[in-house]
Design a protein around this motif. Structure first.
Motif, PDB file in Angstrom:
ATOM      1  N   ARG A   1       0.807  -1.213   0.000  1.00 44.10           N
ATOM      2  CA  ARG A   1       0.000   0.000   0.000  1.00 44.10           C
ATOM      3  C   ARG A   1       0.851   1.279   0.000  1.00 44.10           C
ATOM      4  NH1 ARG A   1      -5.493   0.157   2.163  1.00 44.10           N
ATOM      5  NH2 ARG A   1      -6.120   2.339   2.219  1.00 44.10           N
TER       6      ARG A   1
ATOM      7  N   GLU B   1      -6.844   4.508  -6.463  1.00 38.96           N
ATOM      8  CA  GLU B   1      -7.799   5.574  -6.754  1.00 38.96           C
ATOM      9  C   GLU B   1      -7.436   6.853  -5.998  1.00 38.96           C
ATOM     10  OE1 GLU B   1     -10.217   6.051  -8.852  1.00 38.96           O
ATOM     11  OE2 GLU B   1     -10.790   7.974  -7.943  1.00 38.96           O
ATOM     12  N   LYS B   2      -7.114   6.699  -4.729  1.00 41.98           N
ATOM     13  CA  LYS B   2      -6.794   7.849  -3.884  1.00 41.98           C
ATOM     14  C   LYS B   2      -5.562   8.587  -4.424  1.00 41.98           C
ATOM     15  CE  LYS B   2      -5.104   8.620   0.791  1.00 41.98           C
ATOM     16  NZ  LYS B   2      -4.723   7.867   1.999  1.00 41.98           N
ATOM     17  N   GLN B   3      -4.521   7.845  -4.733  1.00 38.38           N
ATOM     18  CA  GLN B   3      -3.275   8.482  -5.186  1.00 38.38           C
ATOM     19  C   GLN B   3      -3.416   9.060  -6.599  1.00 38.38           C
ATOM     20  OE1 GLN B   3      -1.014   9.225  -3.143  1.00 38.38           O
ATOM     21  NE2 GLN B   3      -1.577   7.867  -1.450  1.00 38.38           N
TER      22      GLN B   3
ATOM     23  N   LYS C   1       1.753   5.279  -4.069  1.00 37.59           N
ATOM     24  CA  LYS C   1       1.937   6.683  -4.413  1.00 37.59           C
ATOM     25  C   LYS C   1       3.025   6.858  -5.480  1.00 37.59           C
ATOM     26  CE  LYS C   1       2.863  11.152  -2.297  1.00 37.59           C
ATOM     27  NZ  LYS C   1       3.247  11.861  -1.083  1.00 37.59           N
TER      28      LYS C   1
ATOM     29  N   TYR D   1     -14.136   3.561  -8.842  1.00 35.79           N
ATOM     30  CA  TYR D   1     -12.736   3.960  -9.019  1.00 35.79           C
ATOM     31  C   TYR D   1     -12.570   4.713 -10.343  1.00 35.79           C
ATOM     32  CZ  TYR D   1     -12.416   0.255  -5.545  1.00 35.79           C
ATOM     33  OH  TYR D   1     -12.607  -0.527  -4.437  1.00 35.79           O
TER      34      TYR D   1
ATOM     35  N   ASP E   1      -8.473   0.852  -3.750  1.00 33.35           N
ATOM     36  CA  ASP E   1      -8.806   2.054  -2.976  1.00 33.35           C
ATOM     37  C   ASP E   1      -7.621   3.018  -2.964  1.00 33.35           C
ATOM     38  OD1 ASP E   1     -11.303   1.008  -2.297  1.00 33.35           O
ATOM     39  OD2 ASP E   1     -10.547   0.074  -0.463  1.00 33.35           O
ATOM     40  N   GLU E   2      -6.442   2.465  -2.713  1.00 37.06           N
ATOM     41  CA  GLU E   2      -5.244   3.298  -2.604  1.00 37.06           C
ATOM     42  C   GLU E   2      -4.839   3.856  -3.978  1.00 37.06           C
ATOM     43  OE1 GLU E   2      -4.104   4.229   0.176  1.00 37.06           O
ATOM     44  OE2 GLU E   2      -2.270   5.246  -0.450  1.00 37.06           O
TER      45      GLU E   2
ATOM     46  N   SER F   1      -6.207  10.187  -7.937  1.00 34.10           N
ATOM     47  CA  SER F   1      -7.068  11.376  -7.925  1.00 34.10           C
ATOM     48  C   SER F   1      -6.263  12.592  -7.459  1.00 34.10           C
ATOM     49  CB  SER F   1      -8.321  11.149  -7.080  1.00 34.10           C
ATOM     50  OG  SER F   1      -8.008  11.148  -5.724  1.00 34.10           O
ATOM     51  N   LYS F   2      -5.302  12.372  -6.549  1.00 36.99           N
ATOM     52  CA  LYS F   2      -4.445  13.472  -6.086  1.00 36.99           C
ATOM     53  C   LYS F   2      -3.648  14.104  -7.215  1.00 36.99           C
ATOM     54  CE  LYS F   2      -3.365  12.089  -1.349  1.00 36.99           C
ATOM     55  NZ  LYS F   2      -2.275  11.457  -0.571  1.00 36.99           N
TER      56      LYS F   2
END
Ligand SMILES: *Cc1c(COP(=O)(O)O)cnc(C)c1O
Length: 233
Positions: A85, A111-113, A89, A155, A108-109, A115-116
């Motif tokens: 995880r 998608e999060k990274q 990044k 996602y 999930d991770e 989107s940043k």
């Protein structure tokens, strides 16, 4: 033999294999797996025309491909190894595709990274079909859970393109073939259940088994040793 000669040999083996199983060789992408090999060898492959590479460790990939991408902006990198995880990044910054997504938490991770940094990334879902790899979705049900979440558009920065697998390391060709045909069957089943997704890719086959993989429907082969020689760990 030089890296250039190795690439020529593999590309002609891809063509011959495609011819014998009546496939078009333009359907097959060659991912040159450069893990444990230095920058100079990657550049040698690039000058021989190879533009797609695979690495399995993010830290190593970051060191090499940050430089490579500045010098050769049209070179593409896939991450092919199991991903922690906290490495996501960096992984999404350097790669165009993560081939080794083996659990929902990783989506999930990603998608999060993504989107940043406002980046859309391709992924493949890894299927566990042989003891060679410790990772991968263990059965169709768990795999489908992930595909279902992707189909529901949970996602938006993740573009799922297909499946990846590693065959067992064995002399028994029937076991290797079974690993590939199972993965192909999963893809076909998912394609018909989720027609809105763009599921077209099957990343299967390495130096020792890519011909079998092509016969079983692979669209992406990941070849290291036969291009760069043995790795020194
Ligand atoms: C190292 C590796 C390869 C390439 O293996 P070779 O036998 O050297 O061709 C392919 N896929 C994955 C996931 C790898 O880790």
């Amino acid at each position: 033999m030089s890296i250039k000669e190795n690439l020529e040999k593999i590309n002609s083996e891809i063509s011959e294999t495609c011819k014998s199983c009546k496939r078009n060789s333009t359907e097959i992408k060659l991912v040159a797996v450069s893990k444990f090999h230095p920058l100079e060898k990657i550049e040698e492959a690039i000058s021989a025309g190879q533009l797609l590479f695979g690495e399995n460790r993010v830290q190593e990939a970051k060191e090499k491909f940050t430089q490579i991408s500045l010098k050769y902006p049209n070179v593409d990198l896939h991450i092919i190894g199991s991903l922690q995880r906290n490495k996501v990044k960096d992984a999404v910054k350097i790669a165009s595709c993560i081939e080794s997504v083996d659990r929902l938490e990783l989506l999930d991770e990603i998608e999060k990274q993504c989107s940043k940094i406002d980046k859309k990334i391709d992924v493949l879902l890894e299927v566990h079909t042989g003891e060679e790899s410790k990772s991968g979705f263990l059965d169709f049900t768990s795999l489908e859970q992930a595909v279902c979440a992707l189909a529901e558009n949970k996602y938006p920065h993740v573009n799922v393109r297909g499946l990846m697998t590693m065959a067992p390391f064995t002399e028994d060709e029937s076991l290797i073939r079974k690993s590939f045909s199972t993965t192909k069957k999963y893809l076909e089943d998912l394609k018909s259940k989720y027609p809105a997704l763009n599921l077209t890719e099957l990343s299967m086959g390495m130096s020792n088994d890519f011909k079998i993989a092509i016969e079983e429907g692979s669209t992406m082969i990941r070849v290291g040793t036969s291009i760069f020689g043995a790795r020194e760990y």
